[in-house]
Design a protein around this motif. Structure first.
Motif, PDB file in Angstrom:
ATOM      1  N   VAL A   1      36.266  41.812  18.028  1.00  0.00           N
ATOM      2  CA  VAL A   1      35.723  40.602  17.419  1.00  0.00           C
ATOM      3  C   VAL A   1      36.799  39.517  17.399  1.00  0.00           C
ATOM      4  CG1 VAL A   1      34.731  39.576  15.330  1.00  0.00           C
ATOM      5  CG2 VAL A   1      34.136  41.912  15.969  1.00  0.00           C
ATOM      6  N   VAL A   2      36.456  38.322  17.851  1.00  0.00           N
ATOM      7  CA  VAL A   2      37.365  37.186  17.711  1.00  0.00           C
ATOM      8  C   VAL A   2      37.561  36.929  16.219  1.00  0.00           C
ATOM      9  CG1 VAL A   2      37.665  34.718  18.126  1.00  0.00           C
ATOM     10  CG2 VAL A   2      36.647  36.161  19.894  1.00  0.00           C
ATOM     11  N   PRO A   3      38.805  36.910  15.731  1.00  0.00           N
ATOM     12  CA  PRO A   3      39.041  36.821  14.282  1.00  0.00           C
ATOM     13  C   PRO A   3      38.596  35.479  13.707  1.00  0.00           C
ATOM     14  CG  PRO A   3      41.117  36.669  15.475  1.00  0.00           C
ATOM     15  CD  PRO A   3      40.075  37.054  16.475  1.00  0.00           C
TER      16      PRO A   3
ATOM     17  N   ALA B   1      45.463  16.988  12.581  1.00  0.00           N
ATOM     18  CA  ALA B   1      45.763  17.035  14.014  1.00  0.00           C
ATOM     19  C   ALA B   1      45.564  18.433  14.587  1.00  0.00           C
ATOM     20  CB  ALA B   1      47.195  16.564  14.259  1.00  0.00           C
ATOM     21  N   VAL B   2      46.051  19.451  13.859  1.00  0.00           N
ATOM     22  CA  VAL B   2      45.907  20.816  14.367  1.00  0.00           C
ATOM     23  C   VAL B   2      44.448  21.247  14.349  1.00  0.00           C
ATOM     24  CG1 VAL B   2      46.620  23.212  14.078  1.00  0.00           C
ATOM     25  CG2 VAL B   2      48.254  21.377  13.640  1.00  0.00           C
ATOM     26  N   SER B   3      43.710  20.808  13.335  1.00  0.00           N
ATOM     27  CA  SER B   3      42.283  21.130  13.283  1.00  0.00           C
ATOM     28  C   SER B   3      41.547  20.498  14.453  1.00  0.00           C
ATOM     29  CB  SER B   3      41.695  20.642  11.954  1.00  0.00           C
ATOM     30  OG  SER B   3      40.321  20.958  11.880  1.00  0.00           O
ATOM     31  N   ALA B   4      41.892  19.252  14.787  1.00  0.00           N
ATOM     32  CA  ALA B   4      41.240  18.580  15.909  1.00  0.00           C
ATOM     33  C   ALA B   4      41.552  19.279  17.228  1.00  0.00           C
ATOM     34  CB  ALA B   4      41.687  17.118  15.964  1.00  0.00           C
ATOM     35  N   GLU B   5      42.780  19.788  17.356  1.00  0.00           N
ATOM     36  CA  GLU B   5      43.188  20.448  18.598  1.00  0.00           C
ATOM     37  C   GLU B   5      42.590  21.840  18.750  1.00  0.00           C
ATOM     38  OE1 GLU B   5      47.405  20.499  18.817  1.00  0.00           O
ATOM     39  OE2 GLU B   5      47.601  18.316  18.660  1.00  0.00           O
ATOM     40  N   THR B   6      42.443  22.565  17.641  1.00  0.00           N
ATOM     41  CA  THR B   6      42.028  23.967  17.703  1.00  0.00           C
ATOM     42  C   THR B   6      40.560  24.202  17.382  1.00  0.00           C
ATOM     43  OG1 THR B   6      42.621  24.389  15.393  1.00  0.00           O
ATOM     44  CG2 THR B   6      44.354  24.691  17.056  1.00  0.00           C
ATOM     45  N   GLY B   7      39.957  23.288  16.623  1.00  0.00           N
ATOM     46  CA  GLY B   7      38.595  23.514  16.160  1.00  0.00           C
ATOM     47  C   GLY B   7      38.509  24.338  14.907  1.00  0.00           C
ATOM     48  N   ALA B   8      39.639  24.790  14.367  1.00  0.00           N
ATOM     49  CA  ALA B   8      39.656  25.570  13.135  1.00  0.00           C
ATOM     50  C   ALA B   8      39.751  24.646  11.930  1.00  0.00           C
ATOM     51  CB  ALA B   8      40.830  26.541  13.143  1.00  0.00           C
TER      52      ALA B   8
ATOM     53  N   THR C   1      49.810  28.964   0.137  1.00  0.00           N
ATOM     54  CA  THR C   1      48.997  29.841   0.968  1.00  0.00           C
ATOM     55  C   THR C   1      48.139  28.974   1.877  1.00  0.00           C
ATOM     56  OG1 THR C   1      48.899  31.589  -0.701  1.00  0.00           O
ATOM     57  CG2 THR C   1      47.209  31.620   0.999  1.00  0.00           C
ATOM     58  N   VAL C   2      48.122  29.298   3.161  1.00  0.00           N
ATOM     59  CA  VAL C   2      47.328  28.552   4.134  1.00  0.00           C
ATOM     60  C   VAL C   2      46.245  29.466   4.691  1.00  0.00           C
ATOM     61  CG1 VAL C   2      47.346  27.183   6.244  1.00  0.00           C
ATOM     62  CG2 VAL C   2      49.368  27.211   4.763  1.00  0.00           C
ATOM     63  N   LEU C   3      45.015  28.998   4.662  1.00  0.00           N
ATOM     64  CA  LEU C   3      43.880  29.752   5.205  1.00  0.00           C
ATOM     65  C   LEU C   3      43.315  29.014   6.394  1.00  0.00           C
ATOM     66  CD1 LEU C   3      41.745  32.063   4.962  1.00  0.00           C
ATOM     67  CD2 LEU C   3      40.421  30.504   3.519  1.00  0.00           C
ATOM     68  N   ALA C   4      43.145  29.723   7.502  1.00  0.00           N
ATOM     69  CA  ALA C   4      42.512  29.176   8.705  1.00  0.00           C
ATOM     70  C   ALA C   4      41.138  29.798   8.867  1.00  0.00           C
ATOM     71  CB  ALA C   4      43.360  29.451   9.944  1.00  0.00           C
ATOM     72  N   MET C   5      40.145  28.967   9.094  1.00  0.00           N
ATOM     73  CA  MET C   5      38.772  29.430   9.313  1.00  0.00           C
ATOM     74  C   MET C   5      38.355  29.062  10.729  1.00  0.00           C
ATOM     75  SD  MET C   5      37.727  30.875   6.513  1.00  0.00           S
ATOM     76  CE  MET C   5      35.953  30.892   6.766  1.00  0.00           C
ATOM     77  N   GLY C   6      38.117  30.087  11.550  1.00  0.00           N
ATOM     78  CA  GLY C   6      37.654  29.874  12.907  1.00  0.00           C
ATOM     79  C   GLY C   6      36.196  30.251  13.055  1.00  0.00           C
ATOM     80  N   ARG C   7      35.860  30.916  14.144  1.00  0.00           N
ATOM     81  CA  ARG C   7      34.471  31.322  14.393  1.00  0.00           C
ATOM     82  C   ARG C   7      34.498  32.618  15.176  1.00  0.00           C
ATOM     83  NH1 ARG C   7      33.382  27.338  16.905  1.00  0.00           N
ATOM     84  NH2 ARG C   7      33.368  28.026  19.074  1.00  0.00           N
ATOM     85  N   ASN C   8      33.793  33.630  14.660  1.00  0.00           N
ATOM     86  CA  ASN C   8      33.836  34.915  15.347  1.00  0.00           C
ATOM     87  C   ASN C   8      32.929  34.908  16.576  1.00  0.00           C
ATOM     88  OD1 ASN C   8      31.302  35.144  14.191  1.00  0.00           O
ATOM     89  ND2 ASN C   8      31.712  37.047  13.130  1.00  0.00           N
TER      90      ASN C   8
ATOM     91  N   GLU D   1      33.581  31.780  23.337  1.00  0.00           N
ATOM     92  CA  GLU D   1      32.480  31.422  22.447  1.00  0.00           C
ATOM     93  C   GLU D   1      32.913  31.375  20.980  1.00  0.00           C
ATOM     94  OE1 GLU D   1      29.252  34.072  23.211  1.00  0.00           O
ATOM     95  OE2 GLU D   1      29.074  33.489  25.321  1.00  0.00           O
ATOM     96  N   GLY D   2      34.115  31.853  20.684  1.00  0.00           N
ATOM     97  CA  GLY D   2      34.617  31.844  19.314  1.00  0.00           C
ATOM     98  C   GLY D   2      35.739  30.847  19.141  1.00  0.00           C
ATOM     99  N   CYS D   3      36.311  30.840  17.956  1.00  0.00           N
ATOM    100  CA  CYS D   3      37.500  30.044  17.648  1.00  0.00           C
ATOM    101  C   CYS D   3      38.457  30.967  16.922  1.00  0.00           C
ATOM    102  CB  CYS D   3      37.141  28.837  16.786  1.00  0.00           C
ATOM    103  SG  CYS D   3      38.570  27.840  16.280  1.00  0.00           S
ATOM    104  N   ASN D   4      39.543  31.344  17.572  1.00  0.00           N
ATOM    105  CA  ASN D   4      40.441  32.366  17.083  1.00  0.00           C
ATOM    106  C   ASN D   4      41.297  31.829  15.943  1.00  0.00           C
ATOM    107  OD1 ASN D   4      42.759  34.201  16.867  1.00  0.00           O
ATOM    108  ND2 ASN D   4      41.976  35.115  18.755  1.00  0.00           N
ATOM    109  N   ALA D   5      41.062  32.346  14.736  1.00  0.00           N
ATOM    110  CA  ALA D   5      41.784  31.860  13.561  1.00  0.00           C
ATOM    111  C   ALA D   5      43.257  32.244  13.588  1.00  0.00           C
ATOM    112  CB  ALA D   5      41.128  32.397  12.296  1.00  0.00           C
TER     113      ALA D   5
END
Length: 471
Positions: free
Chosen positions: A218-220, A241-248, A260-267, A275-279
């Motif tokens: 699973v893509v995390p 800027a990083v969100s725009a570049e990564t989609g997370a 604490t930093v939380l990244a939310m991608g797409r499995n 098809e995902g966005c690797n957090a």
């Protein structure tokens, strides 16, 4: 032959209602793998759904069997077995983001929605209904069809290994756990554990912990890092800027001594990482831009970002990107990462084409790791290898013809995929349905779905295949 009878049988609204009700009956059971129990090798949920599925098969008039809780079987008749239809009743965890209860399936706009409706309870029920149709329509057969109902496909397929260690293969095997028209090539798998260690440091600022991912295939969708010596104000200016570049998407919260930093991608499924966005890789991209001190964890973050830059789902940075005309391109999913004050462990999932081998994949990867002080720490073998059943075999040609008869898709050709199905280690086996071309079932994600009309068409195709292969 038989197209008119088969179509009329499944065009009956009452029978379609029976089909949907049967699928819902199994989907309502949360059959995620858990710790083994006596007589229940994969825990309570898989055991419960196996019992219910065998009860359904018995009600449909099939002779059933239970292979020590690993798989169930349902036989159409007592003749020699010519065809195995191999599917699974276990499911991946529900995850987050559902619009409805994943275990209380609903119908909406012609779609059946719930965990397992597409992967793989719905398709397996369609196969059972196809078997019943052949019997009800008195289509003459010379051979038996055996449905094999597995309970561990999502966690390694040890159930099928157990079954076939005790039972022979059939001349033909297909698994309704993938795409139509027919999948005759499955890429090989390479998923080593890797990591590195370093001395503890009190340098500031630094990353003190990072975690991401929960399953190799699973893509995390989430990753989290703890940082010492930084404030929200230090991190927030980089987020847009990083969100725009990564989609997370990123959130930052104050904690004692840092943030604490939380990244939310797409499995997504590991075989289709685009098809995902690797957090994990998105968070590494963010961390690599912070003014971190020179210490072990900073070096590790930099190395991982260099080897797994966000969006590189082909292994270019590792030096293993490659493809061939028959099986397509290599794909890579950085699946799991756990980092603490003195080291990290990680795991990726590579699906490699027929052209890949130890020299151009495994050894190249390990050399790239070594340049950064990273070593393979677990099983680093390229196994299982690619699975290939010739597109010119009578079996594949027959299945493809059955698909074309009920869809009219005269341009249909056999497919190669990165996903591994139940037939990966079965000689001559192929994956056959139930996902129709162009439809997204949201596999392994929230709101998993399948069109009821596609389930009905699948029933027709499977019934025709049984008639052709066993008649």
């Amino acid at each position: 032959m038989y197209e008119e009878q088969i179509s009329a049988y499944f065009d009956d609204p009452a029978r379609q209602r029976e089909l949907v009700d049967a699928v819902c009956r199994l989907v309502s059971i949360r059959s995620v793998a858990e710790a083994p129990l006596p007589g229940k090798p994969f825990g309570e949920g898989p055991a419960m759904v196996l019992e219910e599925a065998l009860a359904l098969c018995g009600e449909m008039g099939f002779a059933t069997g239970n292979c020590d809780g690993y798989v169930g079987t349902a036989d159409l008749n007592g003749l020699p077995t010519q065809l195995h239809i191999l599917g699974h009743l276990d499911v991946v965890g529900e995850g987050k983001g559902w619009d409805s209860d994943p275990y209380a399936p609903i119908e909406k706009d012609g779609l059946l929605i719930g965990r397992g409706v597409a992967d793989d309870k719905g398709p397996m029920v369609a196969a059972l209904f196809a078997m019943k149709a052949v019997r009800d329509l008195d289509i003459p057969l010379r051979y038996n069809v055996r449905a094999i109902l597995g309970t561990d496909e999502e966690s390694g397929s040890s159930d099928i290994a157990y079954y076939f260690a005790r039972n022979p293969y059939a001349p033909y095997t297909f698994s309704p756990d993938a795409d139509f028209p027919v999948i005759n090539i499955e890429k090989g798998h390479y998923h080593p554990d890797f990591g590195m260690r370093w001395a503890h440091s009190n340098a500031l600022p630094r990353v003190t912990a990072m975690t991401g991912g929960f399953r190799t295939n699973v893509v995390p969708p989430e990753a989290q890092a703890a940082l010492a010596g930084l404030t929200v104000g230090d991190v927030e200016p980089l987020l847009a800027a990083v969100s725009a570049e990564t989609g997370a998407a990123f959130t930052v919260e104050e904690r004692e001594g840092g943030v604490t930093v939380l990244a939310m991608g797409r499995n997504a499924h590991a075989s289709t990482p685009d098809e995902g966005c690797n957090a994990i890789t998105a968070l590494l991209a963010l961390l690599s831009r912070l003014p971190l001190a020179d210490c072990g964890s900073t070096g590790a973050v930099g190395a991982l970002h260099a080897l797994f830059p966000h969006g590189d789902n082909a292994g270019r940075a590792l030096g293993i990107a490659q493809s061939d005309g028959l099986s397509g391109a290599l794909t890579l999913n950085f699946a799991i990462l756990s980092l603490d004050e003195t080291g990290f462990t990680g795991k990726f999932d590579v699906r490699y084409p027929i052209c890949a081998d130890e020299n151009n994949c495994k050894k190249v990867c390990e050399a790239s790791f070594a340049k950064h002080g990273i070593a393979v720490t677990g099983d680093g073998e390229m196994a299982p290898g690619p699975h290939h059943t010739s597109a010119d075999s009578p079996f594949v040609r027959t299945l493809l013809d059955c698909y074309v008869r009920y869809t009219g898709d005269t341009d249909a050709k056999p497919l190669a995929i990165g996903g591994g199905t139940y037939v990966h280690d079965i000689p001559g086996g192929v994956a056959f349905g139930c996902q129709m071309p162009g439809f997204d079932p949201k596999m392994h994600g929230a709101n998993e779905r399948i069109p009821v009309a596609d389930l009905v068409t699948s029933c027709k195709i499977f019934a025709q295949a049984i008639a052709e292969l066993c008649g």
